[in-house]
Design a protein around this motif. Sequence first.
Motif, PDB file in Angstrom:
ATOM      1  N   ARG A  22       0.557  -0.772  -0.111  1.00 50.42           N
ATOM      2  CA  ARG A  22      -0.275   0.032   0.090  1.00 50.42           C
ATOM      3  C   ARG A  22       0.662   1.314   0.658  1.00 50.42           C
ATOM      4  O   ARG A  22       0.761   2.314  -1.020  1.00 50.42           O
ATOM      5  N   GLU A  23       1.788   1.564   0.197  1.00 50.49           N
ATOM      6  CA  GLU A  23       3.307   2.340   1.052  1.00 50.49           C
ATOM      7  C   GLU A  23       3.605   2.420  -0.464  1.00 50.49           C
ATOM      8  O   GLU A  23       4.495   3.340  -0.283  1.00 50.49           O
ATOM      9  N   ALA A  24       4.297   1.767  -0.875  1.00 52.94           N
ATOM     10  CA  ALA A  24       4.825   1.854  -1.802  1.00 52.94           C
ATOM     11  C   ALA A  24       3.921   2.976  -3.324  1.00 52.94           C
ATOM     12  O   ALA A  24       2.685   1.828  -3.975  1.00 52.94           O
ATOM     13  N   ASP A  25       4.222   3.727  -4.194  1.00 50.88           N
ATOM     14  CA  ASP A  25       4.080   4.282  -5.255  1.00 50.88           C
ATOM     15  C   ASP A  25       3.772   3.721  -6.025  1.00 50.88           C
ATOM     16  O   ASP A  25       2.816   3.877  -7.219  1.00 50.88           O
ATOM     17  N   ASP A  26       4.876   2.646  -6.369  1.00 47.76           N
ATOM     18  CA  ASP A  26       4.792   1.841  -8.300  1.00 47.76           C
ATOM     19  C   ASP A  26       3.854   0.590  -7.612  1.00 47.76           C
ATOM     20  O   ASP A  26       4.003  -0.100  -8.806  1.00 47.76           O
ATOM     21  N   LEU A  27       2.827  -0.001  -6.679  1.00 48.85           N
ATOM     22  CA  LEU A  27       2.558  -0.932  -6.697  1.00 48.85           C
ATOM     23  C   LEU A  27       1.224  -0.632  -6.337  1.00 48.85           C
ATOM     24  O   LEU A  27       0.405   0.287  -5.539  1.00 48.85           O
ATOM     25  N   ASP A  28      -0.036  -1.529  -6.309  1.00 45.19           N
ATOM     26  CA  ASP A  28      -1.079  -1.333  -6.013  1.00 45.19           C
ATOM     27  C   ASP A  28      -1.665  -3.215  -5.500  1.00 45.19           C
ATOM     28  O   ASP A  28      -1.471  -3.796  -6.462  1.00 45.19           O
ATOM     29  N   LEU A  29      -2.053  -2.667  -4.495  1.00 43.04           N
ATOM     30  CA  LEU A  29      -3.426  -3.841  -4.064  1.00 43.04           C
ATOM     31  C   LEU A  29      -4.470  -3.591  -4.314  1.00 43.04           C
ATOM     32  O   LEU A  29      -5.421  -3.545  -3.807  1.00 43.04           O
ATOM     33  N   VAL A  30      -4.318  -5.563  -5.138  1.00 41.25           N
ATOM     34  CA  VAL A  30      -5.877  -5.252  -5.580  1.00 41.25           C
ATOM     35  C   VAL A  30      -6.090  -6.771  -5.224  1.00 41.25           C
ATOM     36  O   VAL A  30      -7.837  -6.398  -5.174  1.00 41.25           O
ATOM     37  N   ALA A  31      -5.875  -7.133  -3.870  1.00 39.17           N
ATOM     38  CA  ALA A  31      -6.336  -9.070  -3.735  1.00 39.17           C
ATOM     39  C   ALA A  31      -5.622  -9.385  -2.249  1.00 39.17           C
ATOM     40  O   ALA A  31      -4.523  -9.082  -2.481  1.00 39.17           O
ATOM     41  N   GLN A  32      -6.230  -9.776  -0.952  1.00 43.18           N
ATOM     42  CA  GLN A  32      -6.303  -9.556   0.392  1.00 43.18           C
ATOM     43  C   GLN A  32      -6.504 -11.216   0.339  1.00 43.18           C
ATOM     44  O   GLN A  32      -7.905 -10.570   0.477  1.00 43.18           O
ATOM     45  N   ILE A  33      -5.909 -12.356   0.023  1.00 41.51           N
ATOM     46  CA  ILE A  33      -7.008 -13.564  -0.139  1.00 41.51           C
ATOM     47  C   ILE A  33      -5.838 -14.723   1.077  1.00 41.51           C
ATOM     48  O   ILE A  33      -5.275 -14.251   1.725  1.00 41.51           O
ATOM     49  N   GLY A  34      -7.580 -14.906   1.907  1.00 40.56           N
ATOM     50  CA  GLY A  34      -7.506 -15.660   3.457  1.00 40.56           C
ATOM     51  C   GLY A  34      -7.350 -17.289   3.234  1.00 40.56           C
ATOM     52  O   GLY A  34      -7.599 -17.720   2.102  1.00 40.56           O
ATOM     53  N   ILE A  35      -7.526 -17.971   4.130  1.00 38.36           N
ATOM     54  CA  ILE A  35      -7.413 -18.614   4.148  1.00 38.36           C
ATOM     55  C   ILE A  35      -8.775 -19.582   3.724  1.00 38.36           C
ATOM     56  O   ILE A  35      -8.831 -21.036   3.400  1.00 38.36           O
ATOM     57  N   GLU A  36      -9.843 -19.018   4.120  1.00 39.66           N
ATOM     58  CA  GLU A  36     -11.495 -19.413   3.169  1.00 39.66           C
ATOM     59  C   GLU A  36     -11.531 -18.833   1.555  1.00 39.66           C
ATOM     60  O   GLU A  36     -12.424 -19.656   1.078  1.00 39.66           O
ATOM     61  N   ASP A  37     -10.583 -19.052   1.218  1.00 37.43           N
ATOM     62  CA  ASP A  37     -10.791 -18.336  -0.137  1.00 37.43           C
ATOM     63  C   ASP A  37      -9.636 -18.733  -1.557  1.00 37.43           C
ATOM     64  O   ASP A  37      -8.716 -19.128  -1.002  1.00 37.43           O
ATOM     65  N   ALA A  38     -10.671 -19.097  -2.491  1.00 39.94           N
ATOM     66  CA  ALA A  38     -10.434 -19.848  -3.351  1.00 39.94           C
ATOM     67  C   ALA A  38      -9.413 -19.187  -4.729  1.00 39.94           C
ATOM     68  O   ALA A  38      -9.296 -17.875  -4.492  1.00 39.94           O
ATOM     69  N   ILE A  39      -8.446 -19.515  -4.519  1.00 43.21           N
ATOM     70  CA  ILE A  39      -7.431 -19.372  -5.516  1.00 43.21           C
ATOM     71  C   ILE A  39      -7.603 -19.047  -6.837  1.00 43.21           C
ATOM     72  O   ILE A  39      -7.404 -20.317  -7.528  1.00 43.21           O
ATOM     73  N   THR A  40      -8.041 -17.889  -7.390  1.00 43.57           N
ATOM     74  CA  THR A  40      -8.692 -18.466  -8.622  1.00 43.57           C
ATOM     75  C   THR A  40      -8.341 -17.229 -10.155  1.00 43.57           C
ATOM     76  O   THR A  40      -7.677 -15.805  -9.117  1.00 43.57           O
TER      77      THR A  40
END
Length: 247
Positions: A22-40
Amino acid sequence: MIRVAVIGAAGRMGTAVSQAVREADDLDLVAQIGIEDAITASSLDGAQVAVDFTAPEATEANVHACLDAGVDVVVGTTGWTPEALDRVGTHASQSGHGVLIAPNFAMSAVLATRFAALAAPFFESVEIIEMHHPDKLDAPSGTALATAQVVAEERRRAGRGAVPDATQTDPLGARGADVEGIHVHAVRLRGLTAHEEILLGNRGEQLVLRTDSFDRSSFMPGVLLAVRAIGAHPGLTVGLDEIMGIG
Ligand code: NAP
């Protein structure tokens, strides 16, 4: 902007990585995935790079799922077996995407191991002391183990024999673990985080290499470096050395 997903986002490292992204100017946090979420592809939400700090039993399946979704992966989760590395290496090569698996993202630790490898042929004696918080489950640490193996390999390559040691009786194991002839000592002490000393000795001289991780922020420059670089490293890369240009 590089779009980044964090897997294991609720964990200690996942929280720190999410914050650093979040703090990096050149990076965009688009998803936060937890243990309950399928990775698709859908849950990765357009990410170009996924960062995995989860658990040894989960990480390999996460990496395969990311590759299937067309996403490069940076992995800090420990506990990889040679067989799992082979499977991921094959999948990464076939997919044309990159996977970086680094057991230690602290650049000081990566450099200390590198410096130890450089110094190893020139010293008669080498011993390693790793020092960690008392909640750590395994000993010796993966980093100390890797350092000892690299040092042993460089000594063999240089034709150095065994380190001098006249010890004949050690019923309590006071000389520590013997990793390919290199003694490794593990200290567990409240107040410590993750520290390592590599002691190299000759008659009349000593070189001490020391690395200290005081908190999780020590891993973030290495993680972000890997996130920015992984797109240019298709296939499997193990360790941060190559990404740092010192491999
Ligand atoms: P942690 O606090 O336990 O966090 C792990 C997180 O991953 C938890 O939120 C956990 O959820 C979640 N998780 C488990 N399985 C998952 C899955 N299949 N999909 C998505 N999320 C999942 O552990 P940590 O301290 O952050 O450490 C994580 C890993 O990183 C460990 O293997 C540790 O050794 C390693 N590590 C590496 C470095 C390095 O430099 N390479 C540095 C520090 C730590 P639940 O809590 O619900 O189980």
